[in-house]
Design an enzyme around this catalytic site. Sequence first.
Site, PDB file in Angstrom:
ATOM      1  N   LYS A 257       0.884  -1.178   0.000  1.00 42.37           N
ATOM      2  CA  LYS A 257       0.000   0.000   0.000  1.00 42.37           C
ATOM      3  C   LYS A 257       0.916   1.222   0.000  1.00 42.37           C
ATOM      4  O   LYS A 257       1.473   1.611   1.032  1.00 42.37           O
ATOM      5  CB  LYS A 257      -0.905  -0.041   1.240  1.00 42.37           C
ATOM      6  CG  LYS A 257      -1.390   1.311   1.764  1.00 42.37           C
ATOM      7  CD  LYS A 257      -2.339   2.037   0.838  1.00 42.37           C
ATOM      8  CE  LYS A 257      -2.861   3.320   1.468  1.00 42.37           C
ATOM      9  NZ  LYS A 257      -1.998   4.495   1.231  1.00 42.37           N
TER      10      LYS A 257
ATOM     11  N   GLU B 143       9.379   1.295  11.099  1.00 39.85           N
ATOM     12  CA  GLU B 143      10.441   2.303  10.961  1.00 39.85           C
ATOM     13  C   GLU B 143       9.745   3.641  11.140  1.00 39.85           C
ATOM     14  O   GLU B 143       9.013   4.094  10.260  1.00 39.85           O
ATOM     15  CB  GLU B 143      11.099   2.139   9.586  1.00 39.85           C
ATOM     16  CG  GLU B 143      12.494   2.716   9.535  1.00 39.85           C
ATOM     17  CD  GLU B 143      12.516   4.083   8.912  1.00 39.85           C
ATOM     18  OE1 GLU B 143      12.406   5.068   9.688  1.00 39.85           O
ATOM     19  OE2 GLU B 143      12.619   4.157   7.684  1.00 39.85           O
TER      20      GLU B 143
ATOM     21  N   CYS C 288      13.311  10.773   8.054  1.00 37.86           N
ATOM     22  CA  CYS C 288      13.252  10.427   9.487  1.00 37.86           C
ATOM     23  C   CYS C 288      14.619  10.537  10.137  1.00 37.86           C
ATOM     24  O   CYS C 288      14.727  10.508  11.355  1.00 37.86           O
ATOM     25  CB  CYS C 288      12.760   9.004   9.677  1.00 37.86           C
ATOM     26  SG  CYS C 288      11.205   8.719   8.889  1.00 37.86           S
TER      27      CYS C 288
ATOM     28  N   GLU D 256       9.621  16.113  15.513  1.00 32.10           N
ATOM     29  CA  GLU D 256      10.322  15.971  14.244  1.00 32.10           C
ATOM     30  C   GLU D 256       9.914  17.171  13.368  1.00 32.10           C
ATOM     31  O   GLU D 256       8.720  17.358  13.097  1.00 32.10           O
ATOM     32  CB  GLU D 256       9.835  14.671  13.615  1.00 32.10           C
ATOM     33  CG  GLU D 256      10.756  14.070  12.633  1.00 32.10           C
ATOM     34  CD  GLU D 256      10.315  12.659  12.239  1.00 32.10           C
ATOM     35  OE1 GLU D 256       9.141  12.284  12.433  1.00 32.10           O
ATOM     36  OE2 GLU D 256      11.161  11.931  11.717  1.00 32.10           O
TER      37      GLU D 256
HETATM   38  C1  SIN Z   1      13.415   7.666   6.039  1.00 28.89           C
HETATM   39  O1  SIN Z   1      13.353   8.865   6.095  1.00 28.89           O
HETATM   40  O2  SIN Z   1      12.568   6.979   6.578  1.00 28.89           O
HETATM   41  C2  SIN Z   1      14.490   6.921   5.285  1.00 28.89           C
HETATM   42  C3  SIN Z   1      15.730   7.650   5.106  1.00 28.89           C
HETATM   43  C4  SIN Z   1      16.833   6.819   4.479  1.00 28.89           C
HETATM   44  O3  SIN Z   1      16.665   5.636   4.185  1.00 28.89           O
HETATM   45  O4  SIN Z   1      17.907   7.362   4.288  1.00 28.89           O
END
Ligand code: SIN
Length: 485
Positions: free
Chosen positions: A180, A256, A290, A387
Amino acid sequence: MQLKNTSLLKSKSYINGQWIAAEDNKTFSVKNPFNNSHLANVSDVSQAQISYAIACAENAMKTWKAKSATERSIILKKWHQLQIENIDDLAMILTSEQGKPLTEAKGEINYGAAYVEWFAEEAKRAYGDIIPGHQQDKRILVLKQPVGVVGTITPWNFPNAMIARKIAPALAAGCTVVIKPSEITPLSALALAELAHQAGIPRGVLNVVTSNNAEMVGDEFTTNSIIKKISFTGSTKVGKILMKKSAKNLTKLSLELGGNAPFIVFEDADLDDAVSGAIAAKFRNTGQTCICANRIFVHETIHDAFVKRFTTEVQKLKTGNGLLPETQIGPLINVKAVKKVTTIVNDALQKGAKLITGGKSGNDGKNFFDTTVITNINASMKLMKEEIFGPVAPIIKFNTDDEVLKMANTTEYGLASYFYGNNLKRVWKVAEALEYGMVGINTGMISTPVAPFGGIKESGIGREGSKYGMDDYMILKYICFGDIQ
Ligand code: SIN
């Protein structure tokens, strides 16, 4: 959108090897974040169609898992090769729906394809174990087997690579998948599905369901007992909801989730290296990863020099349309994202932060926010806890190692962290003390398929990439032979 291979532009779901419209022909619109222009109407499939995709994946698993690892590896390698051959078109699709500059989009295609290549190799190395028996007549072995049908839910910030790094290990392990993609960026996922089709991935093994209703898909994945594993990349808030809902079937989870990365510059750091590392770690994908540096801590003796050099480099960054070759910083994903970043910056300014450069939504278009540097940060500000997910760099002064480690670890997140320094003793001490799944030392770029990507604390569960990456898609089966006299 001008593509060399027009077969890559798809707008229907890919289920059991076929392109399928929604039962009631319902669609949702995909837009270009640069100017909010309409790109495509994509099928908004029903829960029944998602359930059908899951049933097809279950059926396909019988033959897919029975293939030899080498056979699966050959097909994955073909898929990898097609991604590289079509890199220009894949990058064009990605930039059009996500906004990141074309060079970054090509970097992402290479990054995603490298996961496919890596796991095509790892497929052949899913070794088990032989364990010395506990009694004279016993022989013990451990097999690794595919966990079952996998549901993946992937985000808009890496519309290609986040899919590749979940799907490649799952397929290598012998699982089948229902993907998805984010409803904001489904076109990259559909292009990958078309290439999977061309590579000969058998029908039902890889399915992409497009839907504007993420909650409905999450409910189907967590309640349908055929799904044995969910792999999700996204916010900690949604990760927790999925975890709660997965309790029903005890569905296995890889998560994640969010981050709040510290980026520490000690007084013995090479200042130029630290500045360029901070630019890379902060502004990749317009700050929308992230693992972006969220809080930049600089030792008080070099703070002012760092701020000066860093600001000079930030002011050189060219913001604009990702399709133009000179662009280094694209738009944010949508107006909602701009509002969130604006709120975070205004909160800091109201609480006493000092604006060095930037600070507001730009003039280039609706979804832009200026590249921003702010100092005089204190712990009460939102940007210390949340964040930012935007091109905003808060710089915080520190004095001692203990003080900065305490500040760096004061967060519920534990994904990426970075520091610059050259004192060997301190390098060890700090690397060990940072409560994060990943630590970059004297580098702002840590992403690679050969290393285990993932977080601790509320940043997630599981690891993606590396020799550990297939473990998330396999179960261990212990087999005990008795009566061997
Ligand atoms: C992410 O922002 O979740 C992944 C970043 C990355 O794989 O470098």
